[in-house]
Every structure is written in C-alpha cells, then in structure tokens.
Design a protein around this motif. Structure first.
Motif, PDB file in Angstrom:
ATOM      1  N   ARG A  33      34.508  51.219 105.558  1.00 48.56           N
ATOM      2  CA  ARG A  33      35.397  52.196 104.922  1.00 48.56           C
ATOM      3  C   ARG A  33      35.806  51.658 103.552  1.00 48.56           C
ATOM      4  NH1 ARG A  33      37.607  51.791 110.170  1.00 48.56           N
ATOM      5  NH2 ARG A  33      39.495  50.761 109.385  1.00 48.56           N
ATOM      6  N   GLY A  34      35.060  52.043 102.537  1.00 49.08           N
ATOM      7  CA  GLY A  34      35.211  51.482 101.200  1.00 49.08           C
ATOM      8  C   GLY A  34      36.545  51.743 100.554  1.00 49.08           C
ATOM      9  N   GLU A  35      37.049  52.983 100.650  1.00 50.61           N
ATOM     10  CA  GLU A  35      38.325  53.307 100.014  1.00 50.61           C
ATOM     11  C   GLU A  35      39.459  52.496 100.640  1.00 50.61           C
ATOM     12  OE1 GLU A  35      39.061  57.413 100.121  1.00 50.61           O
ATOM     13  OE2 GLU A  35      37.360  57.972  98.849  1.00 50.61           O
ATOM     14  N   GLN A  36      39.451  52.382 101.944  1.00 51.38           N
ATOM     15  CA  GLN A  36      40.500  51.617 102.619  1.00 51.38           C
ATOM     16  C   GLN A  36      40.414  50.131 102.279  1.00 51.38           C
ATOM     17  OE1 GLN A  36      40.619  52.378 106.803  1.00 51.38           O
ATOM     18  NE2 GLN A  36      40.894  54.591 106.556  1.00 51.38           N
ATOM     19  N   ILE A  37      39.187  49.654 102.112  1.00 59.15           N
ATOM     20  CA  ILE A  37      39.024  48.230 101.753  1.00 59.15           C
ATOM     21  C   ILE A  37      39.727  47.933 100.440  1.00 59.15           C
ATOM     22  CG2 ILE A  37      37.359  46.494 101.023  1.00 59.15           C
ATOM     23  CD1 ILE A  37      35.398  47.672 103.049  1.00 59.15           C
ATOM     24  N   ALA A  38      39.521  48.778  99.439  1.00 60.35           N
ATOM     25  CA  ALA A  38      40.151  48.554  98.138  1.00 60.35           C
ATOM     26  C   ALA A  38      41.664  48.621  98.239  1.00 60.35           C
ATOM     27  CB  ALA A  38      39.643  49.583  97.128  1.00 60.35           C
ATOM     28  N   ASP A  39      42.182  49.612  99.002  1.00 61.79           N
ATOM     29  CA  ASP A  39      43.637  49.741  99.147  1.00 61.79           C
ATOM     30  C   ASP A  39      44.226  48.542  99.880  1.00 61.79           C
ATOM     31  OD1 ASP A  39      43.535  52.141  97.848  1.00 61.79           O
ATOM     32  OD2 ASP A  39      43.467  53.341  99.680  1.00 61.79           O
ATOM     33  N   LEU A  40      43.564  48.120 100.935  1.00 67.96           N
ATOM     34  CA  LEU A  40      44.072  46.987 101.704  1.00 67.96           C
ATOM     35  C   LEU A  40      44.005  45.687 100.909  1.00 67.96           C
ATOM     36  CD1 LEU A  40      42.509  47.890 105.172  1.00 67.96           C
ATOM     37  CD2 LEU A  40      44.955  47.822 104.616  1.00 67.96           C
ATOM     38  N   GLN A  41      42.985  45.552 100.086  1.00 65.54           N
ATOM     39  CA  GLN A  41      42.908  44.366  99.228  1.00 65.54           C
ATOM     40  C   GLN A  41      44.074  44.329  98.240  1.00 65.54           C
ATOM     41  OE1 GLN A  41      38.939  44.745  97.604  1.00 65.54           O
ATOM     42  NE2 GLN A  41      38.064  43.345  99.135  1.00 65.54           N
ATOM     43  N   LYS A  42      44.462  45.502  97.724  1.00 66.29           N
ATOM     44  CA  LYS A  42      45.609  45.563  96.818  1.00 66.29           C
ATOM     45  C   LYS A  42      46.898  45.207  97.554  1.00 66.29           C
ATOM     46  CE  LYS A  42      43.528  49.081  93.826  1.00 66.29           C
ATOM     47  NZ  LYS A  42      43.594  50.489  93.366  1.00 66.29           N
TER      48      LYS A  42
END
Length: 623
Positions: free
Chosen positions: A258-267
């Motif tokens: 889940r690419g979008e969630q990965i970016a949000d969770l990394q932030k």
C-alpha cells in the motif's frame, strides 16, 4: 590634599596594605611632625629663665627635636616600625622625666605630659600584649625612679618653684594642644570607621538579599528541571505508542504494497522520532542542570568510534549533496570516557554541519594532543558571525530567526553537546566565518574521571566482542537508525518459539511488545503486575525477560533484585527497558543489557543477537 600625600610618602607599601596599620603609622608621622613645634616654647622659656641652662636645657631640646629623625628612620627601615615606635615613646618618657627632675621634681609642671606616654604608645602600636607590657614598664620605671629620687635624694633647683608659673602654663597649653590634635585625628579615624561599618552593614544587607534571590533562583531552576523531567517522561510514554504502532503499520503496509499509506506512515514515524529526539534533549539538559546526569566511564577505542559515526555521518552529508571526509591523526589509541555521550555530541555536530552545508564538504578530523583528544567537525557551509557565536551554546538559542525559519531545529543540540563535554571535563570550541564555514572542536582529557561513574563489574558487557558491543550500543542509542542492520532475527536457541517474558505497567506497550516478539518468532508472555514477575519466571522458564524500570510500587529494580536472588531465575537473562538512559546502573545491578523505549524491531534484533552470541560462547567454553 598635599599634606596627606606627604604623610603617605613616608608609609611603606607593605604597611599601607592593612588599614589599621596604615592609620597607626599615619598617627606616628603626624605626631612626629608637629610634636617638636608644640613643645618648642618650653626649652625657649627655660633657656632665658634659668641662670645656668647648660647643659640640661640643651639636652632637653635635643631630645625634643630628636623626634624628627624618626620620620627618616620609618622611611628607611619600615620593617622596624614597632621598634622605632617603642624608641620614640621611650624618648618621650625621657623628655618628660628629664624636665621634671631638673625643674620642680614631683611638683614639676612638666609631669602632666606623662599622660601622653600610654596614649601615644597604644596609638602607635595598637593594644597588643607587647604594647601593654611596654607601657606598663614605662610608667612603673619612670614614676618609680622619680619617687626614689624624692625619698633617697634631692632634686636640683635651677629655677625656684614660684617662678615656674609661666612654664606650667606653657606645659599645660602644649600638652592640651597635642592631645587636641591627636584626639581630632583619632575622631576622624573613628568617623571613617563608622562610615565603613555602615557601608559594610549595607553590603551585608545587599549580600543577604542577593543570597535570598540566588536561593530562590536555584529553587525555581530546580523546579523547572523537575518539571521538564516529569513532562519529558509524560511526553515520551505516548510517543512510544505512536512510534511503535507506526512501525507495525508500516511493516504491514510494506507487505501489502500500500504505497500511499507507506508514505504517510513514514512521515508519522519521522515526525515522531524528531519529537522524541527533542524530548530526549530536554530531559538530558534538565538532568545536567539538576546535577543528576551520571557518567558511564569505559575504554573507548577512537578508531572504532570514528568508524561508528562515519556511516551515519556519510548519510547525513549525502542528504544535501555534501562530500564526507575523515582525517585521522597518528596514535589515537584508547581513551577513558563516556562513549555514548561522546558519540551523541559528535552526532549533533555532524547533524548541524550537514544541515547548514549544501554541495560542500564536511570533514571529521581527530588527533591526540598530549593528554587531550580533539575531535573536530569542519564544514564549508553558511558560517556564523562573531556576534551570533556567543549565543550558540544557550538553551533554545539559534544564530538568528531567519536561519531557524529556513533550516528548522530547536536550538538544543549544541547546548546539550557543550554540557555533555563539560560534564566529562572538556569543552567545545568554535571557529567560524560567515560564508566560509565553521569548525567545531571537541576537546576532552584522555582520562575522564567522575565520581558519578557507575562500575561495570560482573556485567555481560565485559564479555562482549567489539562487534557485539556495537550491537548493544546501537540498541541503546535512539538516534542510530543503522542499528537494525547489524542484528539478527533468530531466536536465542534453535527452538523457533522460545518464550519471552515482558513486564511493564503500560498496556499499550505490552500490546506492542507482544506483536513485535510474535513477528520475531518468539512466544511473548506479557504481564502488567511486577509483583508476579518472580512466580511467572519460575513457571514459564523464559529464554529472556524484558523488564520495565519505571513502575509504581514494585519497580524494575526491585524485580531485578528478586530475580537475581532466586537460584531458579538467577541465570535467566534480564533486559531492562527504560525511557531513561540508565545503562551503567542496570549493568551494575546484574542486568544483562538495556534497551531504550520506544521498543522497535532493530533494538530487539540487536539485543537478542548479543544474547545469542554470548550464551553460545559460554556453552562452548563449558564444553
């Protein structure tokens, strides 16, 4: 005043240092200047009134004018002042007794001058025992001699007693003028001393006010430090949950793609780690200010330390397209210091250099200078003006508001680093020029000494290889993201589902720990009741125990002591879990390691890898 300068010219520097001695010498000089002038009318009258003045009047005059040479003697021989004062008083006694003997005997008008003997003696020499004995001897011998002549002999009669009226008036007038002059001067001295006493009283009142203000400021500072420590603890507890759940969700998102969630969770994770680092800095500063920061002194190989920070330094430098250079001096060797605090200070300097340098060069230079070691971080960044440098090492201070707005930061890193270096007996020095870069140099003694340092006797860490020590150091340091790369997810033994006992009073942390250990192929047994820890350990026989330190009532130290005191559980490895950096205390208390919250996979892997390697070597040695 010209006369005052004349008087001071006769006083030697060593006599002028003490205020009381200076006043006595001034009195001596003034009386010797004016004394002969005041007494002059007496020998003049006697010379004309006595039909045969030779030689007794001339002897009296010579003794009176003999006071003037004492001025030169005090100037030439200042260290013999006490002897000169005694000789002067003796000469005064001779003048009085000689005039009394020759003119009137026991009824002489000159006898009134004898009251000056003790007065001047005490004014010249003070009230010491030497002065008291000397004055008593002068009075006793002088008056005793006169009485002896009266009883056993006769006084000469150069002038009839009825013709001594004028001499009596002159004698009384001279003595009164002399006493008046000395009393006036003494009164001025007393007045000046009274003003001095009043000024001392005012200063004492000011000192009391300043002391009270200082005590109040210290109480306020201690209250502030306690508040910061408590607030830091309260902030870190929910942050542990935020970071722990963010990591678990991030791993799930990566597995599911889940690419979008990965970016949000990394932030979320990055922001949480940034906030946690700031809270850590505040906590460390408050501990230093409160005097509760202890040093964990150990042998530190500087080559190994440089290698450890180099990988992180390169990644920091690469973010803004900077090159990273290492310069090692000859014979760096081993020093005695707190490796964690030294590493933290170096990381802070590297982080600042990387932040303020773009497309430039960052250099880490190390050299040994006799009994001192220097670790310098050089950059080709924006530089710092001389006015701004004075604010750099203050809490929450940055060079200026514009830099803070562009580059961010809290202004705590340099202050904390400076305090850590000073705690180890060193200092951070700065050289910088606007537009040409900066040089921050850590100077530390080769052997850091601290009474607060906690010994490492009988701890697992003494048995570690350098590689295993690196695992444990990385597991403790929250700021080193590379720790997980050195670890291993394998269990302690070949059994794939070994038990891990986790004791913590925070249900959220227990939930995170359970999910984390399950992912690492362990069977976690979690409990929020520290009182039952010993019974659980006896029953389940875990491969390791993860034990929180800060728990109400029965805390981690109590549980650790109970576990190590019971033969059934004494050999089970215990890993302390803490928000506070208490590694030295934990190892000295019998723990096998310590990990910092928030607990993540990297720290678990590193810690379990160290335990596995240590237990494996112990078994091989036994075989």
């Amino acid at each position: 005043m010209a006369f005052a300068r004349v008087v001071d010219w006769f006083i030697a520097p060593h006599l002028a240092k003490d205020l009381h001695t200076r006043k006595r010498v001034q009195m001596f000089i003034i009386s010797h200047i004016f004394g002969p002038f005041i007494a002059t009318p007496i020998p003049l009258f006697l010379w004309f009134a006595d039909p045969d003045p030779w030689p007794h009047v001339l002897i009296l005059a010579a003794a009176i004018y003999g006071f003037w040479p004492f001025l030169a003697l005090v100037k030439l021989f200042p260290r013999a002042y006490t002897l000169l004062a005694m000789a002067s008083v003796t000469n005064l006694s001779f003048c009085i007794l000689w005039g009394t003997y020759n003119y009137g005997g026991a009824s002489s008008p000159f006898l009134v001058w004898f009251v000056l003997t003790p007065l001047l003696a005490f004014m010249y020499m003070g009230s010491s025992w030497t002065a008291r004995v000397f004055v008593l001897a002068q009075i006793t011998l002088g008056l005793g001699g006169l009485y002896g002549v009266h009883v056993y002999g006769d006084f000469p009669e150069h002038i009839a007693i009825e013709n001594m009226v004028v001499a009596g008036v002159l004698s009384a007038l001279g003595a009164n003028i002399y006493v008046f002059m000395m009393a006036a001067y003494y009164s001025s001295v007393v007045d000046s001393q009274s003003e001095l006493i009043k000024e001392i009283g005012r200063h004492q009142y000011t000192l009391k006010a300043l002391t009270s203000a200082k005590d109040e400021a210290e109480r306020a500072n201690n209250a502030k430090s306690d508040f910061l420590a408590k607030m830091s603890h309260e902030l870190r507890t929910p942050l542990n949950a935020v970071l722990g759940y963010a990591e678990l969700l991030l791993e799930d998102a990566e597995l599911d793609g889940r690419g979008e969630q990965i970016a949000d969770l990394q932030k979320i994770s990055a922001a949480g780690k940034h906030l946690l680092a700031m809270v850590n800095d505040i906590l460390d500063i408050s501990k230093i200010e409160a005097g509760k920061m202890a040093l964990h002194i150990e042998n530190v190989d500087l080559h190994d330390l440089i290698d450890e920070v180099a990988s992180t330094g390169r990644s920091m430098a690469a973010k803004n397209s900077n090159s990273f250079v290492i310069e090692r001096g000859d014979d760096l060797g081993v020093i005695r210091a707190d490796a964690t605090k030294l590493r933290q200070a170096v990381f802070n300097l590297l982080s600042n250099a990387a932040k303020f340098t773009h497309n430039g060069t960052i250099t880490l230079a190390t050299r040994r200078d006799g009994s001192w070691i220097e670790i310098a971080v050089l950059d080709t960044g924006i530089g710092i003006s001389r006015e701004q440098q004075s604010m750099l090492f203050s809490n929450f201070s940055q060079a200026n508001a514009k830099i803070a707005a562009v580059y961010g930061g809290t202004g705590l890193g340099l202050s904390l680093s400076q305090n850590l270096c000073r705690l180890m007996g060193g200092e951070i020095e700065i050289e910088s020029e606007v537009g040409r870069g900066s040089r921050f140099t850590i100077r530390l003694p080769v052997r850091v000494e601290s009474a607060a340092a906690v010994p490492q006797n009988n701890s697992m860490e003494e048995k570690l290889t350098p590689a295993e020590r690196e695992f444990l150091d990385e597991a403790e340091d929250d700021q080193q993201s590379s720790a997980g790369k050195a670890g291993s997810s394998e269990p302690l033994e070949h059994d794939k589902r070994q038990r891990i006992l986790v004791i913590d009073d925070d249900p959220n942390f227990l939930d995170l720990a359970e999910r984390l250990f399950v992912r690492e192929n362990y069977t976690p047994i979690c409990s929020d009741a520290p009182q039952s820890a010993l019974q659980l350990a006896r029953t389940v026989k875990p491969a390791a125990i993860f034990l929180d330190i800060l728990m109400p009532g029965f805390d981690g130290w109590d549980v650790l002591a109970a576990l190590k005191a019971d033969p059934a559980t004494a050999d089970i490895p215990v890993i302390m879990i803490s928000i506070l950096a208490e590694r030295g205390k934990a190892l000295a208390a019998g723990a096998d390691g310590i990990v910092m919250k928030p607990l993540d996979a990297a720290k678990v892997k590193a810690t379990l890898a160290v335990l596995k390697a240590t237990r494996g070597r112990t078994k091989d040695a036994a075989v």
